[in-house]
Design an enzyme around this catalytic site. Sequence first.
Site, PDB file in Angstrom:
ATOM      1  N   CYS A   1      -6.010  -9.655  27.220  1.00  0.00           N
ATOM      2  CA  CYS A   1      -4.605  -9.597  26.803  1.00  0.00           C
ATOM      3  C   CYS A   1      -4.440  -9.170  25.349  1.00  0.00           C
ATOM      4  O   CYS A   1      -3.591  -8.330  25.034  1.00  0.00           O
ATOM      5  CB  CYS A   1      -3.930 -10.953  27.038  1.00  0.00           C
TER       6      CYS A   1
ATOM      7  N   HIS B   1       1.252 -13.549  22.202  1.00  0.00           N
ATOM      8  CA  HIS B   1       0.152 -13.432  21.248  1.00  0.00           C
ATOM      9  C   HIS B   1       0.609 -12.610  20.042  1.00  0.00           C
ATOM     10  O   HIS B   1       1.290 -11.584  20.196  1.00  0.00           O
ATOM     11  CB  HIS B   1      -1.041 -12.715  21.885  1.00  0.00           C
TER      12      HIS B   1
END
Length: 346
Positions: free
Chosen positions: A131, A251
């Site tokens: 990711c 994130h």
Amino acid sequence: MTKKLNVAVVGATGAVGSKMMEKLVERNFPIETIKFLASARSAGKTIEFNGTQYKIEEATPESFEGVDVALFSAGGSVSEVLAPEAAKRGAIVIDNTSHFRMDPEVPLVVPEVNRHVLKTIPKGIIANPNCSTIQMVAALQPIREKFGLTKIIVSTYQAVSGSGIAAIEELREQSAQWEAGKNVEANVLPVKSDVKHYPIARNVIPQIDKFTDNGFTYEEMKMINETKKIMEAPGMKVAATCVRVPVVSGHSESVYIEVEQETTVQEIFEVLKAAPGITLQDDITQQLYPMPIFAENEEATFVGRIRQDLDNKKGFHLWIVSDNLLKGAALNSIQIAEALLEDNIL
């Protein structure tokens, strides 16, 4: 008329699997039939998809008969066994685990960056990158294409959802324990730790995955190695420090890059404004910059805080944020499937 496909989702009950289901519906992916596969423990339960109830089936090799595309997000051990079985039966597998990512015969794909590698799928398996890697290379590739790129140094601020539902629940439980003045229990993070666990509420943990012999964690090495593979740049200088922070989703990354030819912040702005899948959020007069609360449930990768380094004219600093369950996982998998359709590979 768009071709309709027989789809299988492996691991639909997990955090990424549920997002895959959402995106299949939202993006109107052309589905003829769909089945949901899981472990024997979950088999027999029902799951809702696009207003219809489906019974979850146990994932076995025979489950993939007649399947055109299989979306895997049930852990590396499951993919190791069942992905080749699915491919053997004619399905193209898009695997969200790390198991096949560095296999030289398995394309590792971010469609905005290296869609062309989908022309050759020797094992019938395509790997979805880590990711944190996906959002970084998606943001850096347009810059690289225009100005070249020689070095990347990244520090990540990764949300607990990257470690799964248990980590999300523990963050909430620990926050409540802090507020109530109770002892804070830590049983989940760092995931895969065989030494000890630490609270994530009111804390940051500079360890994601286990440590390797070189002092970097496996998460950090994933970012380093995957970036080089996706960009087809084995000589690229890449370093990473990966940190877990008490954020549920989204994130964030502080990224330092060095380009090959001199440029300006304004020129980088213009490149990113035109880049697919990128949203530029950079207006310091209005305190506008990417944050996880902006990125949650959004498909874009957000970039801001772009500055030229004070000591190196070819050095630039960027702040990159994305929803790790979407572009960092589920969405990128669906985009790979869409690219296969558009390029008449499926």
